[in-house]
Design an enzyme around this catalytic site. Structure first.
Site, PDB file in Angstrom:
ATOM      1  N   ASP A  88      -9.008  -3.330 -11.466  1.00 25.29           N
ATOM      2  CA  ASP A  88      -9.701  -4.606 -11.298  1.00 25.29           C
ATOM      3  C   ASP A  88     -11.145  -4.413 -10.845  1.00 25.29           C
ATOM      4  O   ASP A  88     -11.784  -5.351 -10.354  1.00 25.29           O
ATOM      5  CB  ASP A  88      -8.971  -5.480 -10.270  1.00 25.29           C
ATOM      6  CG  ASP A  88      -7.673  -6.074 -10.802  1.00 25.29           C
ATOM      7  OD1 ASP A  88      -7.504  -6.119 -12.027  1.00 25.29           O
ATOM      8  OD2 ASP A  88      -6.827  -6.485  -9.986  1.00 25.29           O
ATOM      9  N   ASP A 143      -1.680   3.772  -3.552  1.00 26.67           N
ATOM     10  CA  ASP A 143      -3.017   3.249  -3.342  1.00 26.67           C
ATOM     11  C   ASP A 143      -4.039   4.339  -3.617  1.00 26.67           C
ATOM     12  O   ASP A 143      -3.708   5.534  -3.644  1.00 26.67           O
ATOM     13  CB  ASP A 143      -3.164   2.731  -1.914  1.00 26.67           C
ATOM     14  CG  ASP A 143      -2.489   1.380  -1.716  1.00 26.67           C
ATOM     15  OD1 ASP A 143      -2.139   0.736  -2.731  1.00 26.67           O
ATOM     16  OD2 ASP A 143      -2.308   0.971  -0.554  1.00 26.67           O
ATOM     17  N   ASP A 145      -6.366   5.861  -2.013  1.00 26.38           N
ATOM     18  CA  ASP A 145      -6.746   6.899  -1.060  1.00 26.38           C
ATOM     19  C   ASP A 145      -5.666   7.951  -0.836  1.00 26.38           C
ATOM     20  O   ASP A 145      -5.822   8.814   0.026  1.00 26.38           O
ATOM     21  CB  ASP A 145      -7.120   6.262   0.285  1.00 26.38           C
ATOM     22  CG  ASP A 145      -6.018   5.358   0.826  1.00 26.38           C
ATOM     23  OD1 ASP A 145      -5.636   4.417   0.110  1.00 26.38           O
ATOM     24  OD2 ASP A 145      -5.552   5.587   1.956  1.00 26.38           O
ATOM     25  N   ASP A 236       3.877  -6.248   0.093  1.00 23.50           N
ATOM     26  CA  ASP A 236       4.884  -5.201   0.197  1.00 23.50           C
ATOM     27  C   ASP A 236       5.988  -5.584   1.185  1.00 23.50           C
ATOM     28  O   ASP A 236       7.177  -5.441   0.894  1.00 23.50           O
ATOM     29  CB  ASP A 236       4.236  -3.875   0.604  1.00 23.50           C
ATOM     30  CG  ASP A 236       3.229  -4.022   1.746  1.00 23.50           C
ATOM     31  OD1 ASP A 236       3.084  -5.136   2.299  1.00 23.50           O
ATOM     32  OD2 ASP A 236       2.572  -3.020   2.084  1.00 23.50           O
TER      33      ASP A 236
END
Length: 483
Positions: A88, A143, A145, A236
């Site tokens: 995105d 994610d 990172d 989540d």
């Protein structure tokens, strides 16, 4: 007289709340030590399933390439591995992803660069959109990172041997724990969640949560639970509770570590805290009553679910107790008859002792007694220093105020290598809230001075920690905002 009694009562009530929360933590310590689930001997899978790895991305130029490289290094048959980069982004991250994806496509990987027509629903919307484009039986999520190990799927997939298992979650590791004092304290606190809380709840058969990343879902579990929803900031936690209310089992693997980057600046850390605290409050508002109404759940499971979903509310209790501590000090000085009532404050001191056992268990064999001796009081002080900031987030969550999903910026820092200064995505928090936090340093400093002057030492420890905590948060908020 009536007003004095009301102030003392309002001061003591949050102290009792904190004591109850500490008792819940003590219960998890007991479960962790005494009710650990037996280690299951898992054989290699004879029939490997198709797996889709979803990477939800929004403006991650500093870390996206290493994530794609790590996922493409998975020790898993290429014909059974599908990778979705759910992008995105609105900056140069798009071009970096396109280049990486083209490279791995050229060497045979089933990797796709997916750009949604409209960015609706933030991360939850991206995950839901990607789910419509795959037929894979299992969905692994990371994610930006994170740097998962090559054997991640080999260590997680065998735990789906039972058809009732809907999620396997791994423990977060820390790529940059030693980068600064701030990252050390974050790691100290997160380890408490990923060792005792997740481990204790899972061992006792209570609800745990998928942590948004570094885990694997059975695709049919997501669908059966109603799919991803963006009506809370912690999609989540929300989906985790909806799935477990449907009877799905979760497996937590403490020994399988998935390393990730911790926020390196105070404004970035506060942004993450805001999202987590408000999202948890939103999930409590949405799901807690459903838990209480579920007749299939044990009372103990409902109780732990309540503490789990309401744990962000602890910050409100901390802030109210702290704010009223100075009026309580003034009242007891002028009216000594209240001293016996104020003795209930010993509950707070007992709570600190319980937390010592909680974090002692967390870091048993990982940290020395010296490290624990200085990190625990400093960590608790900083948590107190975040109580105003986090209380605002929690109250907004309870009252249903909607705010957008704000990502936590990461800059590719590994231990002492790398920096955040002069890079994109910097969060600035030099605002009214920061000045209020600095003002509270003076407020609690006044309380500390009064206690020492009057030789009334019962609140000296509390006020010392509040001065230190708000000073730490305020100082680094200003320092990192101006750098």
């Amino acid at each position: 007289m009536r007003m004095e009694f009301l102030v003392i009562l309002l001061y003591l009530l949050p102290t009792c709340v904190l004591f109850l929360y500490s008792c819940a933590q003590l219960s998890l310590v007991w479960s962790y030590w005494h009710r650990q689930a037996p280690i299951e001997e898992l054989s290699l899978l004879t029939s490997l399933p198709k797996v889709c790895v979803q990477l939800p991305i929004y403006n991650e130029r500093y870390v996206i390439e290493r994530l794609i490289d790590a996922v493409c290094a998975f020790e898993y048959p290429q014909e059974l591995l599908e990778i979705q980069v759910l992008d995105d982004s609105t900056d140069e991250t798009v071009a970096l992803i396109a280049q990486k994806v083209a490279h791995y496509q050229s060497v045979g990987f089933a990797i796709s660069h997916i750009r949604r027509p409209q960015r609706e629903g933030f991360k939850a919307g991206a995950l839901a959109y990607g789910l419509t484009l795959t037929q894979a039986e299992f969905i692994a999520i990371f994610d930006a990172d994170f740097i998962p190990a090559p054997d991640f799927l080999q260590k997680t997939l065998p735990h789906f041997s039972s058809s009732s298992v809907g999620v396997v979650q791994t423990r977060w590791g820390h790529l940059n724990e030693s980068y600064s004092l701030l990252t050390q304290l974050q790691a100290f606190g997160l380890d408490g969640h990923f060792v005792v809380e997740q481990g204790g709840r899972n061992a006792d058969g209570h609800f745990i949560n998928f942590n948004g990343t570094a885990g694997v879902w059975r695709a049919s579990c997501i669908t059966d639970a109603g799919g991803w929803s963006s009506d809370t900031l912690t999609e989540d936690l929300d989906l985790s509770y909806r799935a477990q209310l449907r009877g799905w089992q979760f497996v937590y693997l403490e020994k399988v570590e998935s390393p990730a980057e911790l926020p390196a600046t105070m404004p970035a850390f506060k942004s993450q805290q805001y999202r987590w605290m408000k999202g948890a409050a939103e999930c409590a508002r949405k799901n807690l009553w459903k838990v209480f109404k579920n007749e299939a759940l044990r009372f103990s499971t409902k109780t732990h679910a309540a503490f789990h979903l309401l744990n962000s509310g602890v910050f409100i209790a901390v802030f109210v107790m702290a704010l009223l501590s100075i009026p309580a000090l003034l009242i007891t000085h002028e009216s000594p008859r209240f001293n016996s009532v104020l003795g209930i404050f010993q509950f707070f001191q007992l709570s600190v002792v319980i937390l010592l056992g909680f974090y002692g268990t967390t870091h048993y064999g990982r940290k020395s007694l010296f490290e624990l001796a200085w990190q625990l009081p400093l960590f608790l002080s900083v948590i107190m220093g975040l109580s105003l900031h986090n209380s605002i987030a929690v109250i907004e969550g309870y009252f249903g105020k909607k705010t957008p999903f704000v990502r936590t910026p990461k800059w590719g820092i590994v231990q002492h290598q790398g920096n955040w200064q002069q890079k994109k995505y910097l969060v600035r928090s030099l605002n009214l809230l920061t000045w209020l936090e600095l003002g509270l340093v003076l407020y609690f400093g006044f309380g500390l001075a009064l206690g020492l002057y009057w030789q009334t030492y019962s609140l000296v420890g509390l006020h010392s920690m509040l001065v230190l905590g708000y000073g730490f948060v305020g100082y680094y908020s200003v320092k990192h905002s101006l750098s």
